[in-house]
Design an enzyme around this catalytic site. Structure first.
Site, short mmCIF file in Angstrom:
data_model
loop_
_atom_site.label_atom_id
_atom_site.label_comp_id
_atom_site.label_asym_id
_atom_site.label_seq_id
_atom_site.Cartn_x
_atom_site.Cartn_y
_atom_site.Cartn_z
N TYR A 170 0.84 -1.20 0.00
CA TYR A 170 0.00 0.00 0.00
C TYR A 170 0.88 1.25 0.00
CZ TYR A 170 -3.25 3.56 1.73
OH TYR A 170 -3.99 4.70 1.87
N GLU A 195 -11.51 6.43 5.10
CA GLU A 195 -10.84 7.27 6.11
C GLU A 195 -11.81 7.58 7.25
OE1 GLU A 195 -7.77 7.77 6.34
OE2 GLU A 195 -7.00 7.42 4.32
N TRP A 232 -5.28 2.27 10.46
CA TRP A 232 -5.53 2.13 9.02
C TRP A 232 -5.32 0.71 8.57
CZ3 TRP A 232 -8.21 3.70 5.28
CH2 TRP A 232 -7.91 3.33 3.97
#
Length: 211
Positions: free
Chosen positions: A29, A51, A59
């Site tokens: 990522y 988000e 995350w």
């Protein structure tokens, strides 16, 4: 360099921003997605919604559930999500593959409806968001760990947050919006010394801003 500088060396010998923790999926990522400019409306809607789901969580938790989120929310096709009903909310609350938070689920559906309105207003989500891109003089001369830690929000993220909230969006506070700006490539917050910083900057230089 060391983690105290915001940089760690991976098992492949590459220096990167510290936050991926050398976890393979997180490294991927970091290397191939985070900070690279996005102009696709569906991907932008996905990023800002995820988000929002990340708020209060890591995350990595969201990243590892992303395919489940995509399946649950019709591939983040906001035209389809905008038609979700209370029955869909209950279905999603029973989905163990996502974050089962009623407020965030309802927000994602609400924001799909608001996204349609924003497209009517600006032509596309991309055109609306990218008009807020900070000018070079609004960015730090050096992107380092100290700057990142001291600036979880910015004047631009605060402005975008206010504009979205005025239009009825939810779970779009200034911190969430700044994380979105980082993820969609509106800013390049790869730390100086990260092997990806130059490539991301080149991608941003080649990127055609939507109008």
């Amino acid at each position: 360099m060391s983690e105290k500088d915001g940089i760690i060396t991976g098992p492949d010998g590459v220096d990167r921003c510290f936050w991926h923790g050398n976890l393979p999926d997180y490294i991927h990522y970091h290397d191939y997605e985070w900070g690279r400019p996005v102009a696709d409306d569906r991907r932008l809607y996905e990023k800002i919604c995820l988000e929002g789901f990340q708020s209060g969580l890591s995350w990595l938790t969201i990243l590892r559930k992303r395919e489940n989120f995509r399946e649950a929310f019709a591939g983040f096709d906001f035209e389809r999500v905008a038609e979700f009903t209370e029955t869909d909310v209950e279905r999603l609350l029973g989905n163990a593959g996502i974050v089962r938070h009623r407020g965030k689920i309802v927000s994602t559906i609400n924001n799909a409806r608001r996204a349609r309105e924003l497209v009517d207003e600006a032509g596309s989500l991309a055109a609306w968001f990218w008009k807020f891109e900070p000018a070079p003089e609004e960015r730090p001369a050096v992107m380092d760990l100290a700057h990142l830690r001291a600036n979880p929000t910015t004047a631009v993220s605060t402005r975008i947050s206010k504009e979205l909230k005025k239009r009825g969006w939810s779970f779009v506070g200034p911190t969430t919006v700044y994380a979105f700006m980082q993820a969609m490539g509106m800013v390049n917050d790869h730390i100086e010394g990260c092997a990806c910083r130059a490539g991301v900057e080149a991608a941003r230089a080649d990127f055609r801003r939507p109008v």
